[in-house]
Design an enzyme around this catalytic site. Sequence first.
Site, short mmCIF file in Angstrom:
data_model
loop_
_atom_site.label_atom_id
_atom_site.label_comp_id
_atom_site.label_asym_id
_atom_site.label_seq_id
_atom_site.Cartn_x
_atom_site.Cartn_y
_atom_site.Cartn_z
N GLN A 51 -0.04 10.37 -2.11
CA GLN A 51 0.26 10.27 -0.67
C GLN A 51 1.76 10.29 -0.39
O GLN A 51 2.17 10.56 0.73
CB GLN A 51 -0.33 8.98 -0.07
CG GLN A 51 -1.85 8.96 -0.05
CD GLN A 51 -2.36 7.69 0.60
OE1 GLN A 51 -2.52 6.68 -0.07
NE2 GLN A 51 -2.59 7.73 1.90
N CYS A 89 -6.91 5.81 6.87
CA CYS A 89 -6.03 6.26 5.79
C CYS A 89 -4.66 6.54 6.37
O CYS A 89 -4.56 7.17 7.43
CB CYS A 89 -6.61 7.53 5.16
SG CYS A 89 -5.61 8.20 3.82
N LEU A 90 -3.62 6.11 5.67
CA LEU A 90 -2.26 6.34 6.16
C LEU A 90 -1.95 7.84 6.22
O LEU A 90 -1.06 8.25 6.96
CB LEU A 90 -1.24 5.63 5.27
CG LEU A 90 -1.33 4.09 5.27
CD1 LEU A 90 -0.32 3.51 4.30
CD2 LEU A 90 -1.12 3.53 6.67
N HIS A 131 -11.42 4.15 -2.38
CA HIS A 131 -10.66 5.05 -1.50
C HIS A 131 -9.37 5.51 -2.20
O HIS A 131 -9.06 6.71 -2.21
CB HIS A 131 -10.35 4.31 -0.19
CG HIS A 131 -9.48 5.05 0.77
ND1 HIS A 131 -9.91 5.42 2.03
CD2 HIS A 131 -8.20 5.49 0.68
CE1 HIS A 131 -8.93 6.06 2.65
NE2 HIS A 131 -7.89 6.11 1.86
N GLU A 132 -8.64 4.55 -2.78
CA GLU A 132 -7.35 4.90 -3.39
C GLU A 132 -7.54 5.73 -4.67
O GLU A 132 -6.78 6.67 -4.92
CB GLU A 132 -6.54 3.63 -3.70
CG GLU A 132 -6.19 2.78 -2.48
CD GLU A 132 -5.54 3.56 -1.34
OE1 GLU A 132 -4.85 4.56 -1.61
OE2 GLU A 132 -5.75 3.17 -0.18
ZN ZN Z 1 -6.02 6.96 1.99
#
Ligand code: ZN
Length: 154
Positions: A51, A89-90, A131-132
């Site tokens: 990310q 989510c960022l 998720h990560e």
């Molecule tokens: Zn995420």
Amino acid sequence: MALLHILTEGEPQLYKISRPVTEITERTKILLDDMVQTMRKADGVGLAAPQVGVLRRIVVIEVEPGQVLELINPVITYSSGNQTGTEGCLSVPGKRGTVDRPSYVRVEAMDREGVTRTYEGTELLARCMCHEIDHLDGILYTSKAKKITDEEDD
Ligand code: ZN
């Protein structure tokens, strides 16, 4: 420490498979520190290295304030149960989605000292771990969500 730029949906790095960390260096530790700071600044509970444009298998999580998990080369070794809940989510700002996840996961990962440890998560932590770790395989929750909506302003 430095704040890192968070990539958003559509950026190619978010869809790639990250490589394992073979050696934990001073740079790895700086990255971990920067990722934690960036996650906190963005008001997130988790952040994966891709990310921020680094295709390495590194994740930071802070579901309980002050309890930071730094997971290097994390692998889900066991999961059970099922939970359906809301995720954000960022890298997908302004959106929320409904995603099925296991209700319990066990994760094996190295910490920043290179020690392999076992981590257990239930509820939000289990969701966050899944998720990560998905990010490390180039998977965004939006590809798994049953329903995606715009985040409502309070
Ligand atoms: Zn995420």
